[in-house]
Design an enzyme around this catalytic site. Sequence first.
Site, PDB file in Angstrom:
ATOM      1  N   HIS A   1      34.965  30.994  52.968  1.00  0.00           N
ATOM      2  CA  HIS A   1      36.181  31.711  52.564  1.00  0.00           C
ATOM      3  C   HIS A   1      37.202  31.675  53.689  1.00  0.00           C
ATOM      4  CE1 HIS A   1      38.660  34.675  50.494  1.00  0.00           C
ATOM      5  NE2 HIS A   1      38.858  35.220  51.677  1.00  0.00           N
TER       6      HIS A   1
ATOM      7  N   ASP B   1      38.346  43.415  40.955  1.00  0.00           N
ATOM      8  CA  ASP B   1      39.157  42.822  42.025  1.00  0.00           C
ATOM      9  C   ASP B   1      40.469  42.268  41.484  1.00  0.00           C
ATOM     10  OD1 ASP B   1      39.595  41.766  44.776  1.00  0.00           O
ATOM     11  OD2 ASP B   1      39.488  39.861  43.713  1.00  0.00           O
TER      12      ASP B   1
ATOM     13  N   ARG C   1      47.904  45.786  43.913  1.00  0.00           N
ATOM     14  CA  ARG C   1      48.169  45.854  45.362  1.00  0.00           C
ATOM     15  C   ARG C   1      49.387  45.018  45.713  1.00  0.00           C
ATOM     16  NH1 ARG C   1      43.130  43.437  47.751  1.00  0.00           N
ATOM     17  NH2 ARG C   1      44.264  43.587  49.718  1.00  0.00           N
TER      18      ARG C   1
ATOM     19  N   SER D   1      37.824  43.311  48.618  1.00  0.00           N
ATOM     20  CA  SER D   1      38.261  42.228  47.742  1.00  0.00           C
ATOM     21  C   SER D   1      37.499  40.943  48.054  1.00  0.00           C
ATOM     22  CB  SER D   1      39.768  42.008  47.896  1.00  0.00           C
ATOM     23  OG  SER D   1      40.202  40.897  47.129  1.00  0.00           O
TER      24      SER D   1
ATOM     25  N   LYS E   1      33.676  39.511  45.698  1.00  0.00           N
ATOM     26  CA  LYS E   1      33.572  38.195  45.058  1.00  0.00           C
ATOM     27  C   LYS E   1      32.445  37.373  45.683  1.00  0.00           C
ATOM     28  CE  LYS E   1      37.969  37.005  45.647  1.00  0.00           C
ATOM     29  NZ  LYS E   1      38.765  38.191  46.033  1.00  0.00           N
TER      30      LYS E   1
END
Length: 429
Positions: free
Chosen positions: A82, A161, A168, A183, A187
């Site tokens: 990520h 999310d 947001r 968040s 995931k």
Amino acid sequence: MRFLDIIEKKRDKFELSHEEIYFAIKSIVEGVVPDYQISALLMAIYLNKLTVDETYDLTMAMVETGETEYISGISEHSIDKHSTGGVGDKLTLVIAPILSALGVPIIKMSGRGLGITGGTLDKLESIPQFNVYLSKNKIEKQAREIGIVISAQTKELAPADKILYELRDVTATVDNISLIASSIMSKKLAIKNKALSIDLKVGKGAFMKNIEQARELASIMKYIAYKNGREINIVLSDMNNPIGRSVGNTLEIIEVVDVLKGDLKEDVYQMAVDFSAHAVKLIRPNENINDIKAQCREVIDDGSALNKFEQMVSYQGGDISFIKDINKFSLAKNQIEIKACGDGFIDYDANLIGQLSLLSGAGREKKEDKIDFGAGIYFNKVWGDFVNEGDVIYNIYTNKNLSDIDDLIKSSYNLLDISTKKNRIIEVI
């Protein structure tokens, strides 16, 4: 229990219980709470913050109110990678094929770009017919057969999310460490990969502007991962300068192919090798990091990493002929040459370069905006290069008639007496 009571409690700076957080997230997923109440809770969290335990409970509530993905036979040794988002950040598209070519499966859910940060899904969709929307069965089949999947988040995984992120974004509550951590980690935990490698960007072109913020976010994410039995490393990387030679979707895909072919061994190549090695080290802890780096370079040199990328494109419906021949890609018709105003070593401002790319049409300010895949920026001179007055340092590709950008262009770079070029990796946590 009422949602309003939870808003009031956090507004008044009290810690929420596990039961209250789960009730709130479950109510949001079930659609029984209006957006204005969710927004009020987000603002209360933003202003008064969450404790580490609240952040953990929020993350797990987001996981538990959706489905989880366990890929039998693969999850025991697979990796998820990520990035927290950056300017010119196409590293996932190089790292994933390297890992897969090394026999390390990678199953990754990616996102879209917003504002100055690019999105992996948008870049992949610049390949004609590439499909990012895969079913659970398709993800499992592809993971088993070729060991590499990059797709959009399915609706069933951490559904809270998506709801929270969209609110947001429009309520100015994006840059809160607890909300960012939950968040990302919700995931990641929803997919049962063995290990998680995170590229946490720090600098002008990142959410985290300073190293202290980045370390705090890293600490929380590691705590969440370890409580769930996941191996994790977090690489803090410099995001003050754009990454590589391009910013923009098609331009970045072309650069990715050039790197995987072994034709472009610069910034992106070196970063991808370093990040891939740190990721592999998570599941092969007894191997020497330098030996792993050599293996990463080898799978680029022998073509096996490029082959994995081509396999993924083919499996996900993309037109492989564009990867075989990158000259088939089309770029925006207008080119604006930006020339150096003097002599010196070049240092870019990633934030302002990102803004220029956004103005060119390569990004979106709102989720509904349409991206021009052929728009963006190509750097003739990259961070740390010496330039002479009049040299073309970068080109802006656009189908728009851009005006009033002279001041932005002038501020987008500095010419220095000495080079500021350095290793992008600040530290590994």
